[in-house]
Scaffold this motif. Structure first.
Motif, short mmCIF file in Angstrom:
data_model
loop_
_atom_site.label_atom_id
_atom_site.label_comp_id
_atom_site.label_asym_id
_atom_site.label_seq_id
_atom_site.Cartn_x
_atom_site.Cartn_y
_atom_site.Cartn_z
N LYS A 161 -11.62 -32.38 8.22
CA LYS A 161 -11.92 -30.96 8.19
C LYS A 161 -11.95 -30.43 9.63
CE LYS A 161 -15.22 -27.64 6.35
NZ LYS A 161 -16.43 -27.45 5.58
N ALA A 162 -11.33 -29.27 9.83
CA ALA A 162 -11.29 -28.68 11.16
C ALA A 162 -11.13 -27.17 11.04
CB ALA A 162 -10.13 -29.26 11.95
N LEU A 163 -11.28 -26.48 12.15
CA LEU A 163 -11.05 -25.04 12.19
C LEU A 163 -9.59 -24.75 11.88
CD1 LEU A 163 -12.22 -22.20 12.90
CD2 LEU A 163 -11.43 -22.63 15.24
N ASN A 164 -8.67 -25.38 12.61
CA ASN A 164 -7.22 -25.27 12.40
C ASN A 164 -6.64 -26.67 12.36
OD1 ASN A 164 -6.93 -22.36 12.50
ND2 ASN A 164 -7.36 -22.53 14.68
N GLY A 165 -5.75 -26.91 11.41
CA GLY A 165 -5.12 -28.23 11.30
C GLY A 165 -6.07 -29.29 10.81
N GLY A 166 -6.46 -29.20 9.54
CA GLY A 166 -7.39 -30.18 8.97
C GLY A 166 -6.91 -31.61 9.08
N GLY A 167 -5.61 -31.84 8.91
CA GLY A 167 -5.05 -33.19 9.04
C GLY A 167 -4.50 -33.43 10.42
N VAL A 168 -3.63 -32.52 10.89
CA VAL A 168 -2.97 -32.66 12.19
C VAL A 168 -2.88 -31.28 12.83
CG1 VAL A 168 -0.83 -33.32 13.37
CG2 VAL A 168 -1.56 -34.58 11.34
N CYS A 169 -3.15 -31.21 14.14
CA CYS A 169 -3.02 -29.97 14.90
C CYS A 169 -2.15 -30.25 16.12
CB CYS A 169 -4.39 -29.46 15.33
SG CYS A 169 -4.32 -27.89 16.23
N VAL A 170 -1.08 -29.46 16.30
CA VAL A 170 -0.17 -29.61 17.43
C VAL A 170 -0.11 -28.28 18.17
CG1 VAL A 170 2.19 -30.12 18.16
CG2 VAL A 170 1.20 -31.31 16.19
N LYS A 171 -0.47 -28.29 19.47
CA LYS A 171 -0.40 -27.06 20.27
C LYS A 171 0.63 -27.23 21.38
CE LYS A 171 -2.87 -23.74 23.02
NZ LYS A 171 -4.05 -23.31 23.68
N ASN A 172 1.59 -26.31 21.41
CA ASN A 172 2.63 -26.25 22.44
C ASN A 172 3.40 -27.56 22.58
OD1 ASN A 172 1.90 -23.60 22.99
ND2 ASN A 172 0.42 -24.22 24.53
N GLY A 173 3.65 -28.21 21.46
CA GLY A 173 4.41 -29.45 21.48
C GLY A 173 5.32 -29.54 20.26
N ALA A 174 6.20 -30.51 20.29
CA ALA A 174 7.09 -30.76 19.15
C ALA A 174 6.44 -31.81 18.25
CB ALA A 174 8.44 -31.26 19.65
N VAL A 175 6.81 -31.79 16.97
CA VAL A 175 6.26 -32.75 16.02
C VAL A 175 7.35 -33.18 15.05
CG1 VAL A 175 5.42 -30.95 14.45
CG2 VAL A 175 4.39 -33.21 14.38
N THR A 176 7.37 -34.47 14.72
CA THR A 176 8.26 -35.01 13.70
C THR A 176 7.41 -35.80 12.72
OG1 THR A 176 10.12 -35.17 15.23
CG2 THR A 176 10.23 -36.51 13.24
N ILE A 177 7.54 -35.48 11.45
CA ILE A 177 6.82 -36.20 10.40
C ILE A 177 7.86 -36.73 9.43
CG2 ILE A 177 5.19 -36.01 8.49
CD1 ILE A 177 3.76 -33.83 10.11
N ALA A 178 7.88 -38.07 9.24
CA ALA A 178 8.86 -38.70 8.36
C ALA A 178 8.16 -39.62 7.38
CB ALA A 178 9.87 -39.50 9.18
N ASN A 179 8.37 -39.35 6.09
CA ASN A 179 7.91 -40.23 5.02
C ASN A 179 6.43 -40.56 5.07
OD1 ASN A 179 10.53 -40.38 3.94
ND2 ASN A 179 11.05 -41.87 5.51
N GLY A 180 5.60 -39.60 5.37
CA GLY A 180 4.16 -39.83 5.40
C GLY A 180 3.46 -39.06 4.30
N LEU A 181 2.16 -39.17 4.27
CA LEU A 181 1.34 -38.45 3.31
C LEU A 181 0.21 -37.77 4.06
CD1 LEU A 181 0.46 -37.76 0.39
CD2 LEU A 181 -0.80 -39.93 0.38
N ILE A 182 0.14 -36.45 3.97
CA ILE A 182 -0.96 -35.67 4.52
C ILE A 182 -1.68 -35.08 3.33
CG2 ILE A 182 -1.60 -33.71 5.96
CD1 ILE A 182 0.79 -34.33 7.72
N GLN A 183 -2.86 -35.59 3.05
CA GLN A 183 -3.52 -35.29 1.77
C GLN A 183 -5.03 -35.09 1.95
OE1 GLN A 183 -3.26 -38.55 -1.01
NE2 GLN A 183 -3.58 -37.21 -2.74
N GLY A 184 -5.56 -34.12 1.19
CA GLY A 184 -7.00 -33.94 1.07
C GLY A 184 -7.70 -33.42 2.30
N ASN A 185 -7.00 -32.61 3.11
CA ASN A 185 -7.59 -32.06 4.33
C ASN A 185 -8.00 -30.61 4.13
OD1 ASN A 185 -6.91 -34.38 6.24
ND2 ASN A 185 -4.93 -33.92 5.31
#
Length: 169
Positions: free
Chosen positions: A1-25
């Protein structure tokens, strides 16, 4: 749990997500599963290649929120996410998304996320006055001004069974 980005938060950067699970955030504001924010002049890249965003909650963007100059390439599944606006995805401030393969299904934009309560209609809701936003918009995707959405392979894309007071899919 967070203010912004409960699972992942990226500021001023690039992000690649492949074959993962982001759940219950949970995010108490933006991006229940993922929040990508860019306030720099240069556009950043976000790439979702496979993977699932499921059962995430936020005020804006239950599954993910893209805020700023972000080039998002999407080939993922968003299901059972919930937010006031943008049950699966919320895009604002110049975010651009190219949606290839993937699914957006069973997501909800509701007035009181977590309880499933929605006003009878978004435009007739008593809380929709000049100083307050209208909630319950964009069960699948909510796009703010200055955002773009393109479909690169509509034959491999499913957007269905999302719910909202206005603009369910």
């Amino acid at each position: 749990k967070a203010l912004n980005g409960g699972g992942v938060c990226v500021k001023n950067g690039a992000v690649t997500i492949a074959n993962g699970l982001i759940q219950g955030n949970i995010a108490t504001q933006m991006g229940g599963g993922l929040y990508v924010f860019n306030d720099e002049a240069e556009e950043k890249e976000a790439l979702f290649s496979g993977g699932t965003f499921s059962n995430n909650r936020a005020i804006f963007g239950g599954g993910a929120c893209m805020n700023g100059k972000i080039a998002l390439s999407m080939a993922a599944t968003f299901e059972d996410n919930e937010a006031y606006n943008g049950g699966a995805i919320y895009m604002l401030n110049g975010a651009n998304m190219t949606f290839g393969a993937g699914l957006l299904r069973y997501n909800s934009a509701v007035y009181d996320y977590g309880t499933g309560t929605t006003p009878s209609t978004a435009l007739g809701a008593s809380h929709a006055v000049a100083d307050n936003p209208i909630y319950g918009v964009g069960g699948g995707i909510f796009m703010d001004l200055n955002t773009k959405l393109a479909f690169s392979d509509p034959n491999k894309l499913g957007i269905y069974d999302n719910t909202a007071s206005f603009a369910a899919d």
